[in-house]
Design an enzyme around this catalytic site. Sequence first.
Site, PDB file in Angstrom:
ATOM      1  CG  HIS A  46      63.118   9.207  -4.021  1.00  0.00           C
ATOM      2  ND1 HIS A  46      62.696   8.606  -5.429  1.00  0.00           N
ATOM      3  CD2 HIS A  46      63.928   9.007  -3.566  1.00  0.00           C
ATOM      4  CE1 HIS A  46      63.636   8.104  -5.251  1.00  0.00           C
ATOM      5  NE2 HIS A  46      64.146   7.356  -3.997  1.00  0.00           N
ATOM      6  CG  ASP A  67      68.903   9.003   1.972  1.00  0.00           C
ATOM      7  OD1 ASP A  67      69.433   7.520   2.665  1.00  0.00           O
ATOM      8  OD2 ASP A  67      68.739   8.863   1.439  1.00  0.00           O
TER       9      ASP A  67
HETATM   10  N1  COA Z   1      64.433  20.641   0.009  1.00  0.00           N
HETATM   11  C1  COA Z   1      63.733  21.738  -0.740  1.00  0.00           C
HETATM   12  N2  COA Z   1      63.560  21.387  -1.829  1.00  0.00           N
HETATM   13  C2  COA Z   1      64.296  20.649  -2.966  1.00  0.00           C
HETATM   14  C3  COA Z   1      64.771  19.415  -2.130  1.00  0.00           C
HETATM   15  C4  COA Z   1      64.301  18.773  -0.228  1.00  0.00           C
HETATM   16  N3  COA Z   1      65.550  17.964  -0.422  1.00  0.00           N
HETATM   17  N4  COA Z   1      64.550  18.360  -3.211  1.00  0.00           N
HETATM   18  C5  COA Z   1      63.735  18.668  -4.034  1.00  0.00           C
HETATM   19  N5  COA Z   1      63.267  20.292  -3.954  1.00  0.00           N
HETATM   20  C6  COA Z   1      62.904  20.927  -4.884  1.00  0.00           C
HETATM   21  C7  COA Z   1      64.224  21.646  -6.046  1.00  0.00           C
HETATM   22  O1  COA Z   1      64.763  22.618  -5.213  1.00  0.00           O
HETATM   23  C8  COA Z   1      63.214  22.055  -7.763  1.00  0.00           C
HETATM   24  O2  COA Z   1      62.399  23.396  -7.234  1.00  0.00           O
HETATM   25  P1  COA Z   1      62.318  23.808  -8.084  1.00  0.00           P
HETATM   26  O3  COA Z   1      61.478  23.328  -8.962  1.00  0.00           O
HETATM   27  O4  COA Z   1      61.501  25.331  -7.631  1.00  0.00           O
HETATM   28  O5  COA Z   1      64.077  24.551  -8.805  1.00  0.00           O
HETATM   29  C9  COA Z   1      62.015  20.830  -7.154  1.00  0.00           C
HETATM   30  O6  COA Z   1      62.170  20.418  -5.876  1.00  0.00           O
HETATM   31  C10 COA Z   1      62.729  19.809  -8.139  1.00  0.00           C
HETATM   32  O7  COA Z   1      63.919  18.939  -7.577  1.00  0.00           O
HETATM   33  P2  COA Z   1      65.273  18.755  -8.523  1.00  0.00           P
HETATM   34  O8  COA Z   1      66.368  18.354  -7.901  1.00  0.00           O
HETATM   35  O9  COA Z   1      64.758  18.472 -10.211  1.00  0.00           O
HETATM   36  O10 COA Z   1      64.055  16.915  -8.502  1.00  0.00           O
HETATM   37  P3  COA Z   1      65.186  15.726  -8.403  1.00  0.00           P
HETATM   38  O11 COA Z   1      63.971  14.513  -9.028  1.00  0.00           O
HETATM   39  O12 COA Z   1      66.580  15.513  -9.217  1.00  0.00           O
HETATM   40  O13 COA Z   1      65.244  14.919  -6.362  1.00  0.00           O
HETATM   41  C11 COA Z   1      66.516  15.048  -5.043  1.00  0.00           C
HETATM   42  C12 COA Z   1      65.574  14.057  -6.425  1.00  0.00           C
HETATM   43  C13 COA Z   1      66.936  13.223  -3.855  1.00  0.00           C
HETATM   44  C14 COA Z   1      67.863  14.461  -5.894  1.00  0.00           C
HETATM   45  C15 COA Z   1      66.081  16.262  -4.478  1.00  0.00           C
HETATM   46  O14 COA Z   1      65.333  15.627  -4.051  1.00  0.00           O
HETATM   47  C16 COA Z   1      67.166  16.278  -2.554  1.00  0.00           C
HETATM   48  O15 COA Z   1      68.744  16.912  -3.603  1.00  0.00           O
HETATM   49  N6  COA Z   1      67.417  15.736  -2.104  1.00  0.00           N
HETATM   50  C17 COA Z   1      68.118  15.752  -0.697  1.00  0.00           C
HETATM   51  C18 COA Z   1      68.819  14.620  -1.204  1.00  0.00           C
HETATM   52  C19 COA Z   1      68.676  13.840  -1.033  1.00  0.00           C
HETATM   53  O16 COA Z   1      68.156  13.467   0.575  1.00  0.00           O
HETATM   54  N7  COA Z   1      69.141  12.540  -1.757  1.00  0.00           N
HETATM   55  C20 COA Z   1      68.194  11.460  -0.928  1.00  0.00           C
HETATM   56  C21 COA Z   1      67.723  10.795  -1.827  1.00  0.00           C
HETATM   57  S1  COA Z   1      66.948   9.281  -1.391  1.00  0.00           S
END
Ligand code: COA
Length: 389
Positions: free
Chosen positions: A260, A319
Amino acid sequence: MPTVVDRGLEGVVVGTTQLSNVEGAIGRLSYRGYDIDDLAPNATFEEIVHLLLYGTLPNRHQLEMLKRELGSCRALPEPLLAAMQNVPKTAWPMEVLRTIVSGLGLFSPVNAQGEHVSDVHTALELIAKVPTVVAAWDRIRRGLEPVAPRSDLSQAGNFLYMRTGKVPHAVEEDALDTYFVLLADHSYNASTFAARVAASTRADMYASVTAAMATLQGDLHGGAATAAFRTLTEVKTPENAEPYVREILERGKRIMGMGHREYKVRDPRAKHLETMAKELAEHVGGSDRRYQTAHAIEQASRKVLQEKKPGNAIYANVDFYTAPVLADLGIPGDEFTCLFACGRIAGWTGHILEQLADNRLIRPQATYEGPTAGPYVSIEQRSSNGQRG
Ligand code: COA
Protein backbone atom coordinates in the site's frame (compact mmCIF):
# COMPACT_ATOMS: atom_id res chain seq x y z
CA MET A 1 16.55 25.98 -7.11
CA PRO A 2 15.88 22.89 -9.31
CA THR A 3 12.21 21.93 -9.65
CA VAL A 4 11.33 18.75 -7.75
CA VAL A 5 9.25 16.39 -9.88
CA ASP A 6 7.16 13.93 -7.87
CA ARG A 7 5.51 11.63 -10.39
CA GLY A 8 3.36 9.76 -7.90
CA LEU A 9 2.68 12.74 -5.61
CA GLU A 10 4.01 10.57 -2.75
CA GLY A 11 3.91 12.53 0.47
CA VAL A 12 2.69 15.64 -1.36
CA VAL A 13 -0.15 17.35 0.50
CA VAL A 14 -2.59 18.78 -2.04
CA GLY A 15 -5.52 19.67 0.18
CA THR A 16 -7.34 19.18 3.44
CA THR A 17 -10.29 17.03 4.46
CA GLN A 18 -12.45 16.46 7.50
CA LEU A 19 -13.85 13.18 6.21
CA SER A 20 -11.18 10.62 6.98
CA ASN A 21 -7.66 10.32 8.29
CA VAL A 22 -5.17 7.71 7.08
CA GLU A 23 -2.27 7.29 9.51
CA GLY A 24 -0.08 5.04 7.42
CA ALA A 25 2.84 4.67 9.83
CA ILE A 26 0.70 3.26 12.65
CA GLY A 27 -1.99 1.64 10.51
CA ARG A 28 -4.95 3.68 11.70
CA LEU A 29 -7.95 4.84 9.67
CA SER A 30 -10.66 7.06 11.12
CA TYR A 31 -13.80 8.68 9.72
CA ARG A 32 -14.39 12.15 11.23
CA GLY A 33 -12.43 11.13 14.32
CA TYR A 34 -14.02 7.67 14.79
CA ASP A 35 -11.55 4.80 14.53
CA ILE A 36 -12.48 2.21 11.92
CA ASP A 37 -11.76 -0.46 14.57
CA ASP A 38 -14.68 0.98 16.54
CA LEU A 39 -16.94 1.58 13.55
CA ALA A 40 -16.50 -1.75 11.73
CA PRO A 41 -18.07 -3.95 14.45
CA ASN A 42 -20.63 -1.39 15.63
CA ALA A 43 -21.85 1.00 12.93
CA THR A 44 -23.98 0.27 9.87
CA PHE A 45 -23.16 1.62 6.41
CA GLU A 46 -26.17 3.96 6.62
CA GLU A 47 -24.72 5.52 9.81
CA ILE A 48 -21.42 6.02 7.99
CA VAL A 49 -23.20 7.68 5.07
CA HIS A 50 -24.74 10.13 7.54
CA LEU A 51 -21.39 10.65 9.26
CA LEU A 52 -19.60 11.41 5.97
CA LEU A 53 -22.31 13.54 4.35
CA TYR A 54 -23.71 15.43 7.36
CA GLY A 55 -20.68 15.40 9.68
CA THR A 56 -22.21 13.50 12.62
CA LEU A 57 -23.43 10.02 13.47
CA PRO A 58 -27.24 10.10 13.18
CA ASN A 59 -29.75 9.87 16.01
CA ARG A 60 -32.62 7.40 15.52
CA HIS A 61 -34.84 9.90 13.73
CA GLN A 62 -32.06 11.08 11.40
CA LEU A 63 -31.14 7.48 10.59
CA GLU A 64 -34.76 6.65 9.81
CA MET A 65 -35.04 9.68 7.48
CA LEU A 66 -31.79 8.77 5.71
CA LYS A 67 -32.87 5.14 5.22
CA ARG A 68 -36.21 6.33 3.88
CA GLU A 69 -34.53 8.63 1.37
CA LEU A 70 -32.09 5.93 0.23
CA GLY A 71 -34.95 3.43 -0.06
CA SER A 72 -37.04 5.78 -2.18
CA CYS A 73 -34.20 6.56 -4.64
CA ARG A 74 -33.08 3.05 -5.55
CA ALA A 75 -35.02 2.41 -8.74
CA LEU A 76 -33.29 3.24 -12.05
CA PRO A 77 -34.86 5.23 -14.88
CA GLU A 78 -36.50 2.74 -17.29
CA PRO A 79 -34.50 3.94 -20.36
CA LEU A 80 -31.24 3.10 -18.56
CA LEU A 81 -32.48 -0.38 -17.70
CA ALA A 82 -33.49 -0.79 -21.34
CA ALA A 83 -30.05 0.44 -22.46
CA MET A 84 -28.41 -2.19 -20.25
CA GLN A 85 -30.45 -4.90 -21.98
CA ASN A 86 -28.69 -3.90 -25.24
CA VAL A 87 -25.14 -4.04 -23.87
CA PRO A 88 -23.08 -7.08 -25.02
CA LYS A 89 -23.31 -9.68 -22.23
CA THR A 90 -19.52 -9.95 -22.24
CA ALA A 91 -19.08 -6.32 -21.10
CA TRP A 92 -17.01 -5.90 -17.96
CA PRO A 93 -19.34 -4.95 -15.06
CA MET A 94 -17.22 -1.94 -14.15
CA GLU A 95 -17.55 -0.54 -17.70
CA VAL A 96 -21.30 -0.91 -17.50
CA LEU A 97 -21.44 0.72 -14.07
CA ARG A 98 -19.30 3.68 -15.16
CA THR A 99 -21.42 4.21 -18.28
CA ILE A 100 -24.81 3.93 -16.58
CA VAL A 101 -23.77 6.16 -13.67
CA SER A 102 -22.75 8.78 -16.19
CA GLY A 103 -26.17 8.25 -17.84
CA LEU A 104 -27.97 8.96 -14.55
CA GLY A 105 -27.11 12.62 -15.08
CA LEU A 106 -29.30 12.61 -18.19
CA PHE A 107 -32.37 11.88 -16.07
CA SER A 108 -31.69 14.23 -13.21
CA PRO A 109 -33.54 17.55 -13.05
CA VAL A 110 -31.72 20.82 -13.72
CA ASN A 111 -32.10 24.17 -11.98
CA ALA A 112 -33.10 27.51 -13.54
CA GLN A 113 -29.56 27.88 -14.94
CA GLY A 114 -29.86 24.51 -16.66
CA GLU A 115 -27.34 22.88 -14.30
CA HIS A 116 -27.61 19.68 -12.27
CA VAL A 117 -27.76 20.32 -8.56
CA SER A 118 -24.85 18.75 -6.66
CA ASP A 119 -26.09 18.56 -3.10
CA VAL A 120 -26.54 16.00 -0.35
CA HIS A 121 -29.74 14.69 -2.00
CA THR A 122 -27.86 14.05 -5.25
CA ALA A 123 -25.25 12.26 -3.15
CA LEU A 124 -27.92 10.05 -1.55
CA GLU A 125 -29.47 9.36 -4.93
CA LEU A 126 -26.12 8.15 -6.27
CA ILE A 127 -25.43 6.09 -3.13
CA ALA A 128 -28.88 4.50 -3.51
CA LYS A 129 -28.65 3.79 -7.25
CA VAL A 130 -25.09 2.50 -7.72
CA PRO A 131 -25.86 -0.93 -6.16
CA THR A 132 -29.03 -1.17 -8.29
CA VAL A 133 -26.94 -0.78 -11.46
CA VAL A 134 -24.49 -3.45 -10.30
CA ALA A 135 -27.22 -5.93 -9.35
CA ALA A 136 -29.26 -5.27 -12.51
CA TRP A 137 -26.25 -5.91 -14.76
CA ASP A 138 -25.37 -9.02 -12.77
CA ARG A 139 -28.79 -10.46 -13.65
CA ILE A 140 -29.07 -9.10 -17.20
CA ARG A 141 -25.77 -10.65 -18.22
CA ARG A 142 -26.95 -13.97 -16.81
CA GLY A 143 -30.05 -13.70 -19.01
CA LEU A 144 -32.33 -12.94 -16.02
CA GLU A 145 -34.76 -10.08 -15.44
CA PRO A 146 -33.52 -7.49 -12.94
CA VAL A 147 -35.18 -7.66 -9.51
CA ALA A 148 -36.74 -4.34 -8.44
CA PRO A 149 -35.11 -2.84 -5.33
CA ARG A 150 -36.89 -2.93 -1.97
CA SER A 151 -37.11 0.20 0.14
CA ASP A 152 -37.36 -1.64 3.48
CA LEU A 153 -33.94 -3.33 3.34
CA SER A 154 -30.49 -1.99 4.18
CA GLN A 155 -28.10 -1.02 1.38
CA ALA A 156 -26.25 -4.33 1.86
CA GLY A 157 -29.39 -6.45 2.31
CA ASN A 158 -31.10 -4.89 -0.69
CA PHE A 159 -28.06 -5.41 -2.92
CA LEU A 160 -27.95 -9.13 -2.12
CA TYR A 161 -31.73 -9.34 -2.52
CA MET A 162 -31.56 -7.69 -5.97
CA ARG A 163 -28.94 -10.24 -7.10
CA THR A 164 -30.87 -13.34 -6.07
CA GLY A 165 -34.47 -12.30 -5.42
CA LYS A 166 -34.14 -13.67 -1.86
CA VAL A 167 -33.71 -11.75 1.39
CA PRO A 168 -30.18 -12.70 2.52
CA HIS A 169 -29.19 -14.47 5.73
CA ALA A 170 -28.21 -12.02 8.50
CA VAL A 171 -24.59 -13.29 8.43
CA GLU A 172 -24.31 -12.40 4.74
CA GLU A 173 -26.02 -9.03 5.10
CA ASP A 174 -23.79 -8.14 8.07
CA ALA A 175 -20.64 -9.16 6.19
CA LEU A 176 -21.47 -6.98 3.18
CA ASP A 177 -22.57 -4.12 5.43
CA THR A 178 -19.22 -4.22 7.27
CA TYR A 179 -17.41 -4.39 3.93
CA PHE A 180 -19.22 -1.19 2.83
CA VAL A 181 -18.32 0.47 6.16
CA LEU A 182 -14.65 -0.41 5.69
CA LEU A 183 -14.56 0.80 2.08
CA ALA A 184 -16.58 3.99 2.56
CA ASP A 185 -13.71 6.46 2.56
CA HIS A 186 -9.94 6.65 2.42
CA SER A 187 -8.85 10.28 2.23
CA TYR A 188 -7.25 11.42 -1.07
CA ASN A 189 -6.90 8.01 -2.73
CA ALA A 190 -6.63 8.08 -6.53
CA SER A 191 -10.36 7.84 -7.34
CA THR A 192 -11.39 10.33 -4.68
CA PHE A 193 -8.70 12.71 -5.89
CA ALA A 194 -10.03 12.33 -9.44
CA ALA A 195 -13.53 13.16 -8.15
CA ARG A 196 -12.20 16.27 -6.43
CA VAL A 197 -10.25 17.37 -9.51
CA ALA A 198 -13.42 17.07 -11.62
CA ALA A 199 -15.53 18.85 -8.98
CA SER A 200 -12.91 21.61 -8.73
CA THR A 201 -13.66 22.55 -12.36
CA ARG A 202 -17.32 22.86 -11.25
CA ALA A 203 -18.28 19.70 -13.10
CA ASP A 204 -21.47 18.34 -11.50
CA MET A 205 -21.65 15.38 -9.13
CA TYR A 206 -22.58 12.86 -11.86
CA ALA A 207 -19.53 13.86 -13.91
CA SER A 208 -17.26 13.89 -10.85
CA VAL A 209 -18.42 10.44 -9.73
CA THR A 210 -17.91 9.15 -13.28
CA ALA A 211 -14.29 10.40 -13.13
CA ALA A 212 -13.89 8.56 -9.82
CA MET A 213 -15.36 5.35 -11.28
CA ALA A 214 -12.97 5.52 -14.24
CA THR A 215 -10.02 5.94 -11.88
CA LEU A 216 -11.10 3.13 -9.59
CA GLN A 217 -11.00 0.45 -12.25
CA GLY A 218 -7.25 -0.12 -12.62
CA ASP A 219 -5.66 -3.00 -10.74
CA LEU A 220 -3.31 -0.75 -8.80
CA HIS A 221 -6.49 0.61 -7.14
CA GLY A 222 -10.01 -0.88 -7.09
CA GLY A 223 -9.20 -3.63 -9.57
CA ALA A 224 -6.80 -5.26 -7.11
CA ALA A 225 -9.50 -7.37 -5.40
CA THR A 226 -10.41 -8.99 -8.70
CA ALA A 227 -6.72 -9.64 -9.29
CA ALA A 228 -6.45 -11.09 -5.75
CA PHE A 229 -9.42 -13.33 -6.57
CA ARG A 230 -7.64 -14.57 -9.71
CA THR A 231 -4.67 -15.42 -7.49
CA LEU A 232 -6.94 -17.33 -5.09
CA THR A 233 -8.45 -19.25 -8.00
CA GLU A 234 -5.03 -20.14 -9.42
CA VAL A 235 -3.57 -21.17 -6.07
CA LYS A 236 -6.68 -23.25 -5.19
CA THR A 237 -5.36 -24.84 -1.95
CA PRO A 238 -3.24 -23.59 0.97
CA GLU A 239 -0.52 -26.13 0.09
CA ASN A 240 0.13 -24.40 -3.24
CA ALA A 241 0.53 -20.95 -1.70
CA GLU A 242 4.27 -20.83 -1.07
CA PRO A 243 5.42 -22.30 -4.43
CA TYR A 244 3.04 -19.89 -6.19
CA VAL A 245 4.33 -16.85 -4.30
CA ARG A 246 7.95 -17.85 -4.97
CA GLU A 247 7.29 -18.24 -8.67
CA ILE A 248 5.47 -14.89 -8.98
CA LEU A 249 8.22 -13.01 -7.15
CA GLU A 250 10.93 -14.86 -9.10
CA ARG A 251 9.33 -13.51 -12.28
CA GLY A 252 9.49 -9.97 -10.83
CA LYS A 253 5.69 -9.74 -10.57
CA ARG A 254 3.56 -8.53 -7.67
CA ILE A 255 1.27 -10.35 -5.27
CA MET A 256 -2.07 -8.66 -5.79
CA GLY A 257 -3.77 -7.38 -2.65
CA MET A 258 -0.41 -6.86 -0.95
CA GLY A 259 1.33 -3.52 -0.41
CA HIS A 260 0.00 0.00 0.00
CA ARG A 261 1.22 3.49 -0.80
CA GLU A 262 0.16 4.84 2.62
CA TYR A 263 0.30 1.90 5.04
CA LYS A 264 3.73 0.80 6.14
CA VAL A 265 2.15 -1.75 8.49
CA ARG A 266 -0.85 -4.01 7.85
CA ASP A 267 -3.86 -2.15 6.42
CA PRO A 268 -6.24 -1.73 9.43
CA ARG A 269 -9.16 -2.84 7.24
CA ALA A 270 -7.51 -6.18 6.47
CA LYS A 271 -8.01 -7.63 9.98
CA HIS A 272 -11.77 -6.97 9.93
CA LEU A 273 -12.05 -8.45 6.46
CA GLU A 274 -10.00 -11.44 7.54
CA THR A 275 -12.34 -12.05 10.51
CA MET A 276 -15.33 -11.79 8.18
CA ALA A 277 -13.74 -14.09 5.63
CA LYS A 278 -13.29 -16.69 8.38
CA GLU A 279 -16.87 -16.31 9.65
CA LEU A 280 -18.33 -16.47 6.16
CA ALA A 281 -16.25 -19.53 5.30
CA GLU A 282 -17.81 -21.27 8.33
CA HIS A 283 -21.28 -20.05 7.33
CA VAL A 284 -21.13 -21.17 3.69
CA GLY A 285 -19.18 -24.38 4.38
CA GLY A 286 -18.25 -26.18 1.16
CA SER A 287 -14.89 -27.34 -0.03
CA ASP A 288 -13.51 -24.15 -1.57
CA ARG A 289 -11.31 -23.25 1.44
CA ARG A 290 -10.93 -19.72 0.11
CA TYR A 291 -10.21 -18.23 3.50
CA GLN A 292 -7.54 -20.81 4.32
CA THR A 293 -5.94 -20.35 0.91
CA ALA A 294 -5.93 -16.55 1.25
CA HIS A 295 -4.41 -16.84 4.72
CA ALA A 296 -1.70 -19.17 3.40
CA ILE A 297 -0.90 -16.77 0.52
CA GLU A 298 -0.53 -13.89 2.96
CA GLN A 299 1.76 -15.93 5.24
CA ALA A 300 3.85 -17.14 2.29
CA SER A 301 4.14 -13.63 0.85
CA ARG A 302 5.36 -12.21 4.13
CA LYS A 303 7.88 -15.06 4.50
CA VAL A 304 9.28 -14.86 0.97
CA LEU A 305 9.34 -11.04 0.87
CA GLN A 306 11.21 -11.04 4.20
CA GLU A 307 13.73 -13.48 2.78
CA LYS A 308 14.23 -11.39 -0.35
CA LYS A 309 14.29 -7.98 1.35
CA PRO A 310 14.60 -8.23 5.12
CA GLY A 311 12.59 -5.49 6.83
CA ASN A 312 10.29 -4.89 3.84
CA ALA A 313 6.94 -3.29 4.63
CA ILE A 314 4.57 -5.08 2.28
CA TYR A 315 1.49 -6.40 4.05
CA ALA A 316 -2.04 -7.38 3.05
CA ASN A 317 -4.19 -4.43 2.00
CA VAL A 318 -7.97 -4.02 1.97
CA ASP A 319 -8.34 -5.86 -1.33
CA PHE A 320 -6.67 -9.05 -0.17
CA TYR A 321 -9.39 -10.46 2.12
CA THR A 322 -12.08 -8.75 0.06
CA ALA A 323 -11.57 -11.59 -2.40
CA PRO A 324 -12.65 -14.50 -0.12
CA VAL A 325 -15.38 -12.36 1.50
CA LEU A 326 -17.09 -11.35 -1.74
CA ALA A 327 -16.53 -14.75 -3.35
CA ASP A 328 -18.18 -16.49 -0.36
CA LEU A 329 -21.11 -14.08 -0.75
CA GLY A 330 -21.53 -15.55 -4.24
CA ILE A 331 -20.37 -12.44 -6.07
CA PRO A 332 -18.42 -13.13 -9.27
CA GLY A 333 -14.76 -12.01 -9.24
CA ASP A 334 -15.17 -9.54 -12.10
CA GLU A 335 -17.78 -7.59 -10.08
CA PHE A 336 -15.53 -6.89 -7.09
CA THR A 337 -14.50 -3.42 -8.28
CA CYS A 338 -18.20 -2.54 -8.59
CA LEU A 339 -18.75 -3.63 -4.99
CA PHE A 340 -15.85 -1.37 -3.96
CA ALA A 341 -17.70 1.46 -5.74
CA CYS A 342 -20.94 0.65 -3.83
CA GLY A 343 -19.07 1.44 -0.60
CA ARG A 344 -16.75 4.21 -1.80
CA ILE A 345 -19.60 6.18 -3.39
CA ALA A 346 -20.27 7.49 0.15
CA GLY A 347 -16.75 8.93 0.37
CA TRP A 348 -16.65 10.19 -3.21
CA THR A 349 -19.86 12.18 -2.82
CA GLY A 350 -18.78 13.46 0.61
CA HIS A 351 -15.47 14.67 -0.86
CA ILE A 352 -17.23 16.32 -3.82
CA LEU A 353 -19.46 18.24 -1.39
CA GLU A 354 -16.43 19.19 0.68
CA GLN A 355 -14.56 20.36 -2.44
CA LEU A 356 -17.52 22.44 -3.64
CA ALA A 357 -17.99 24.05 -0.21
CA ASP A 358 -14.54 25.66 -0.43
CA ASN A 359 -13.47 25.31 -4.03
CA ARG A 360 -10.18 26.08 -5.71
CA LEU A 361 -9.40 24.74 -9.20
CA ILE A 362 -6.88 21.88 -8.88
CA ARG A 363 -4.34 22.41 -11.61
CA PRO A 364 -0.74 21.21 -11.07
CA GLN A 365 2.26 21.83 -13.31
CA ALA A 366 4.63 19.60 -15.26
CA THR A 367 8.24 20.07 -16.27
CA TYR A 368 8.46 20.24 -20.06
CA GLU A 369 10.96 17.72 -21.47
CA GLY A 370 10.08 17.90 -25.21
CA PRO A 371 12.19 19.38 -28.03
CA THR A 372 13.29 22.99 -27.81
CA ALA A 373 11.34 25.58 -29.77
CA GLY A 374 11.80 25.64 -33.58
CA PRO A 375 9.95 27.10 -36.56
CA TYR A 376 6.94 25.42 -38.18
CA VAL A 377 8.06 22.96 -40.89
CA SER A 378 5.91 23.02 -44.05
CA ILE A 379 4.61 19.61 -45.18
CA GLU A 380 6.77 19.71 -48.35
CA GLN A 381 9.90 20.04 -46.22
CA ARG A 382 9.12 17.15 -43.81
CA SER A 383 10.89 13.81 -44.14
CA SER A 384 9.02 10.50 -43.64
CA ASN A 385 9.23 10.89 -39.83
CA GLY A 386 7.76 14.40 -39.94
CA GLN A 387 11.07 16.16 -39.25
CA ARG A 388 12.66 18.82 -41.52
CA GLY A 389 14.03 16.90 -44.55
N1 COA B 1 4.15 -7.68 -4.36
C1 COA B 1 5.50 -7.71 -4.46
N2 COA B 1 6.29 -6.62 -4.37
C2 COA B 1 5.66 -5.44 -4.14
C3 COA B 1 4.29 -5.34 -4.01
C4 COA B 1 3.50 -6.51 -4.13
N3 COA B 1 2.18 -6.49 -4.04
N4 COA B 1 3.94 -4.06 -3.77
C5 COA B 1 5.10 -3.37 -3.78
N5 COA B 1 6.13 -4.19 -4.01
C6 COA B 1 7.55 -3.83 -4.07
C7 COA B 1 7.86 -3.22 -5.43
O1 COA B 1 8.22 -4.20 -6.36
C8 COA B 1 8.98 -2.29 -5.09
O2 COA B 1 10.16 -3.03 -4.97
P1 COA B 1 11.57 -2.39 -5.43
O3 COA B 1 11.79 -1.25 -4.47
O4 COA B 1 12.53 -3.51 -5.27
O5 COA B 1 11.38 -1.93 -6.84
C9 COA B 1 8.62 -1.79 -3.70
O6 COA B 1 7.77 -2.80 -3.13
C10 COA B 1 7.86 -0.47 -3.71
O7 COA B 1 6.84 -0.55 -4.68
P2 COA B 1 6.13 0.73 -5.34
O8 COA B 1 5.28 0.29 -6.48
O9 COA B 1 7.10 1.82 -5.56
O10 COA B 1 5.25 1.21 -4.13
P3 COA B 1 3.90 2.01 -4.21
O11 COA B 1 3.80 2.79 -2.99
O12 COA B 1 3.70 2.71 -5.49
O13 COA B 1 2.94 0.72 -4.19
C11 COA B 1 0.95 -0.32 -4.71
C12 COA B 1 1.66 0.71 -3.85
C13 COA B 1 -0.43 -0.56 -4.11
C14 COA B 1 0.79 0.22 -6.12
C15 COA B 1 1.77 -1.66 -4.74
O14 COA B 1 1.99 -2.13 -3.43
C16 COA B 1 1.09 -2.72 -5.60
O15 COA B 1 1.28 -2.73 -6.82
N6 COA B 1 0.33 -3.65 -4.95
C17 COA B 1 -0.40 -4.64 -5.69
C18 COA B 1 -1.69 -4.04 -6.20
C19 COA B 1 -2.68 -3.77 -5.09
O16 COA B 1 -2.90 -4.61 -4.24
N7 COA B 1 -3.32 -2.60 -5.14
C20 COA B 1 -4.35 -2.19 -4.21
C21 COA B 1 -3.89 -1.10 -3.30
S1 COA B 1 -5.10 -0.77 -2.04
